[in-house]
Design an enzyme around this catalytic site. Structure first.
Site, short mmCIF file in Angstrom:
data_model
loop_
_atom_site.label_atom_id
_atom_site.label_comp_id
_atom_site.label_asym_id
_atom_site.label_seq_id
_atom_site.Cartn_x
_atom_site.Cartn_y
_atom_site.Cartn_z
N GLU A 21 -40.25 137.37 -40.03
CA GLU A 21 -40.36 138.89 -39.75
C GLU A 21 -41.24 139.55 -40.61
O GLU A 21 -40.63 140.59 -41.50
CB GLU A 21 -38.85 139.30 -39.96
C1 LIG Z 1 -37.48 129.20 -39.12
C2 LIG Z 1 -38.62 130.19 -38.51
C3 LIG Z 1 -38.31 130.95 -37.37
C4 LIG Z 1 -39.04 131.93 -37.01
N1 LIG Z 1 -39.05 132.58 -35.80
C5 LIG Z 1 -39.88 133.17 -35.00
C6 LIG Z 1 -39.45 133.85 -33.87
O1 LIG Z 1 -38.28 133.84 -33.31
N2 LIG Z 1 -40.75 134.54 -33.16
C7 LIG Z 1 -41.80 134.47 -33.94
O2 LIG Z 1 -42.71 135.16 -33.06
N3 LIG Z 1 -42.14 133.90 -34.89
C8 LIG Z 1 -41.21 133.39 -35.68
N4 LIG Z 1 -41.42 132.81 -36.86
C9 LIG Z 1 -42.72 132.86 -37.37
C10 LIG Z 1 -42.89 133.75 -38.49
O3 LIG Z 1 -42.87 135.00 -38.30
C11 LIG Z 1 -44.11 133.27 -39.12
O4 LIG Z 1 -43.82 132.04 -40.03
C12 LIG Z 1 -44.74 134.21 -40.31
O5 LIG Z 1 -44.96 135.43 -39.57
C13 LIG Z 1 -45.85 133.88 -41.09
O6 LIG Z 1 -46.85 133.32 -40.34
P1 LIG Z 1 -47.46 131.64 -40.63
O7 LIG Z 1 -46.21 130.80 -40.98
O8 LIG Z 1 -48.50 131.38 -39.67
O9 LIG Z 1 -48.01 131.96 -42.15
P2 LIG Z 1 -49.58 132.66 -42.68
O10 LIG Z 1 -49.76 133.92 -41.70
O11 LIG Z 1 -50.39 131.64 -42.41
O12 LIG Z 1 -49.22 133.01 -44.01
C14 LIG Z 1 -49.41 131.84 -45.15
C15 LIG Z 1 -49.24 132.79 -46.35
O13 LIG Z 1 -50.43 133.58 -46.60
C16 LIG Z 1 -50.04 134.80 -46.90
N5 LIG Z 1 -50.97 135.96 -46.17
C17 LIG Z 1 -51.23 135.87 -44.75
N6 LIG Z 1 -52.02 136.91 -44.43
C18 LIG Z 1 -52.18 137.73 -45.58
C19 LIG Z 1 -53.04 138.91 -46.00
N7 LIG Z 1 -53.82 139.31 -45.08
N8 LIG Z 1 -52.92 139.01 -47.32
C20 LIG Z 1 -52.29 138.55 -48.01
N9 LIG Z 1 -51.50 137.08 -47.87
C21 LIG Z 1 -51.59 136.78 -46.67
C22 LIG Z 1 -48.67 135.32 -46.32
O14 LIG Z 1 -48.02 136.30 -47.11
C23 LIG Z 1 -48.04 133.74 -46.74
O15 LIG Z 1 -47.67 133.92 -47.93
C24 LIG Z 1 -40.45 132.06 -37.35
C25 LIG Z 1 -41.02 131.26 -38.57
C26 LIG Z 1 -39.86 130.30 -38.98
C27 LIG Z 1 -40.14 129.50 -40.10
#
Ligand SMILES: Cc1cc2nc3c(=O)[nH]c(=O)nc-3n(C[C@H](O)[C@H](O)[C@H](O)COP(=O)(O)OP(=O)(O)OC[C@H]3O[C@@H](n4cnc5c(N)ncnc54)[C@H](O)[C@@H]3O)c2cc1C
Length: 603
Positions: A458
């Site tokens: 989220e």
């Molecule tokens: C158990 C679980 C349940 C989930 N359920 C859902 C769901 O039901 N529906 C859904 O759509 N998604 C869901 N998600 C996805 C979740 O919302 C994403 O994992 C989250 O938004 C982060 O995306 P990512 O994992 O690709 O990490 P990334 O976006 O790759 O981020 C990796 C790191 O980089 C940092 N970062 C990224 N961009 C920037 C920036 N511009 N500036 C500074 N720092 C940055 C982030 O803060 C993080 O620390 C779920 C995830 C998990 C683990």
């Protein structure tokens, strides 16, 4: 130790939730009806959730090649929750709802989050249906939302993709018109979707008759190109099984396939899935492509989705909070029973005397007070915010608009404060258990693993921080921040004399936050301002929780142990926690470049 007295105190003594009865929408409600809802949820949580929290952790969801298998307990809990009417609690009477204030709904759902967060209480389903009630057509509401409210169908939110997590503008799922007459389908303009969605919670299971996916996808332009950025994103209803206009299953499986289950650190009672849309595993009407119905207008998908995400963020904050509370209660119980060590008197320790229980050590009390101040403070903030949601929906125009703006500023805190600090609370709960806390014989390690998710989904912690400093405190001329400051000043001005020091401390913290906000944006250089957004979020969150505690403390009168405890937690927060903000804000105000400028090859 029971949660109920804390909920009752916050709802009635502090927030005076009965005053909502004066609103036409809630006129039929009373303390009795609110209590009845809380009693029911407390009972279901105690009987159907709490005993199975470890079961769902151990018996992870598994895929047998055809179906996802979940423990029987999850099926029983899902059924009991649906039958309680909580999925549609806030909805109108005409569609089977209870017209319950959101404040009471949120409080009632807290019991489930504490008993077993990962069995879940239908947050995604009711959030999905609420979004459709706000943005769907009449038929979309009838066919999809109403069947979700009844528990017959369940819901998901499909935003993330393997290459697009925080950066949703990079969504690559494509939606193309589904043949002749696609625009005139009774269920909404009909498209075929192709793409992969990652991390989808509750994306596949056998708990409900159907699963209603709300999917973000892009409609290619006339040249077949995807529009860059979030403006190109639209929102679609993609049912797992196709339905007719009466909401009956047509017998056709939609082209949505489970590519795999994710095996998580915690929160294992909920399936988490990689879903393939439109790859042809289940061809529909002779062709590959998942059938989806447009919700709202093309290009407005993210705007519609935010309707669900804001609710989801309050829900995530509440989940993190209740895990913090669960760890607090478990470690309190342990500390009252574990004999270890002796007090140090003037002549040292007397080994001939029996050991004391660890709750008698000041350091254990410190860890208990820290947990209590984080968790109960976060719970109070979540309920305060829920009360703002009710104000936004049923208040007079000016009050409703103020509530909206306050929610804009507070939502990142409601989500992120408990995600960080109630996780820390869980760590302290493990610490109080010593080595036993590090085993699976006690529940606290699971609370920590379950809670670790909340800083990630989220909107990650970093994304929340940038939303707060980069958008929320600036929007509409900084009006949200000004309103929040006015509320803090109002609390500070009405405290009883024994809280005068804390009131001064709060006003000083507020001044520091305001000055740091200005200093961060001095030359309006976003990269510099936002480089220290997380320390800003931490300082902001601590200031908000200090305010909440000061306000709560004014209602915590008398010598009853629970009131003494509340005042002690409030004092703890002011003395041990609030002073931290100066360090956090220093780097914000200086726009300290240490992190931003360190070259990659220096690591
Ligand atoms: C158990 C679980 C349940 C989930 N359920 C859902 C769901 O039901 N529906 C859904 O759509 N998604 C869901 N998600 C996805 C979740 O919302 C994403 O994992 C989250 O938004 C982060 O995306 P990512 O994992 O690709 O990490 P990334 O976006 O790759 O981020 C990796 C790191 O980089 C940092 N970062 C990224 N961009 C920037 C920036 N511009 N500036 C500074 N720092 C940055 C982030 O803060 C993080 O620390 C779920 C995830 C998990 C683990």
């Amino acid at each position: 130790m029971s949660l109920r007295p804390t909920i009752d105190f916050l709802l009635h003594d502090w927030l005076q939730v009965e005053s909502l009865q004066s609103r036409e929408r809630f006129a039929d409600h009373s303390r009795e009806t609110f209590d009845a809802v809380l009693d029911t949820c407390e009972r279901i949580a105690r009987e159907k959730y709490a005993p199975f929290n470890r079961t769902v952790d151990i018996e992870e969801p598994r895929f047998d090649g055809e179906k996802v298998i979940l423990p029987q307990a999850t099926h029983d809990a899902y059924k009991a929750y649906g039958e309680s009417g909580m999925l549609s609690a806030a909805q109108d009477y005409e569609i089977g709802g209870m017209q319950l204030p959101y404040t009471v709904e949120a409080a009632a759902n807290a019991f489930f989050a504490m008993a077993s967060v990962s069995i879940g209480s239908g947050m995604l389903t009711s959030g999905n249906a609420n979004l459709l009630m706000a943005h769907g057509t009449e038929l979309q509401k009838q066919v999809f939302a109403l069947n979700e409210f009844s528990g017959r169908f369940s819901g998901t939110m499909c935003l993330s993709e393997p290459q697009a997590g925080s950066s949703l503008s990079d969504v690559m799922t494509r939606a193309t018109p589904d043949g002749e007459g696609f625009e005139s389908d009774a269920l909404g303009p009909r498209y075929r979707l192709r793409g992969n969605k990652m991390w989808i919670s509750s994306g596949e299971h056998e708990l409900s008759e159907n699963i209603i996916h709300l999917v973000l996808a892009k409609i290619p332009d006339a040249n077949g190109q995807l529009v860059p950025g979030v403006k190109g994103i639209s929102l679609f209803i993609v049912p797992k099984k196709l339905v007719d206009t009466q909401g009956q299953l047509t017998g056709e499986r939609n082209d949505v396939a489970l590519a795999g289950l994710n095996h998580k650190c915690g929160w294992r009672g909920t399936t988490n899935t990689l879903l393939n849309f439109g790859e042809g595993k289940y061809p529909v009407r002779g062709g590959a492509g998942a059938v989806g119905y447009l919700v709202g207008r093309p290009g407005e998908g993210l705007k519609c989705m935010f309707h669900m995400m804001n609710e989801a963020r309050i829900g995530v904050g509440m989940a993190a909070t209740m895990l913090g509370m669960a760890g607090y209660y478990a470690s309190l119980d342990y500390a009252k029973n574990r004999p270890q060590g002796r007090p140090t008197g003037a002549g040292g320790k007397d080994a001939s005397r029996p050991q004391v229980r660890i709750i008698e050590h000041a350091d254990i009390k410190r860890m208990l007070l820290a947990q209590k101040s984080y968790s109960e403070g976060a719970l109070a903030l979540a309920l305060y915010s829920a009360r703002l949601v009710d104000e936004q929906h049923t208040g007079q125009a000016k009050a409703a608009d103020e509530a909206r703006l306050l929610l804009e500023v507070l939502t990142p805190i409601v989500k992120s404060f408990p995600s960080e600090w109630c996780l820390e609370a869980n760590s302290l709960a493990i610490q109080i258990h010593g080595g036993y806390g590090y085993t699976r014989d006690f529940p606290v390690e699971q609370y920590w693993r379950d809670n670790r998710l909340n800083m990630i989904h989220e909107g990650t912690h970093g994304i929340q921080a940038m939303d707060l400093l980069g958008r929320k405190v600036l929007m509409e001329g900084g009006q949200g921040l000004k309103l929040l400051a006015a509320r803090m000043q109002a609390t500070a001005s009405r405290v009883s004399p024994e809280w005068a020091d804390e009131a001064r401390q709060l006003l000083d913290a507020l001044q520091q936050v305001g000055a740091a906000t200005q200093a961060a944006w001095k030359d309006a250089e976003p990269a510099q301002a936002l480089a220290n957004a997380v320390p800003y979020l931490q300082a902001f969150g601590h200031t908000v929780i200090a305010w909440i505690w000061l306000d709560v403390a004014q209602s915590a009168q008398g010598d009853a142990p629970a009131q003494v405890g509340r005042r002690a937690a409030a004092r703890y927060f002011f003395r041990y926690e609030l002073p931290k903000i100066s360090a956090w804000l220093q780097v914000v105000s200086r726009r300290d470049p240490t992190c931003a400028e360190v070259p990659e090859d220096a690591f």
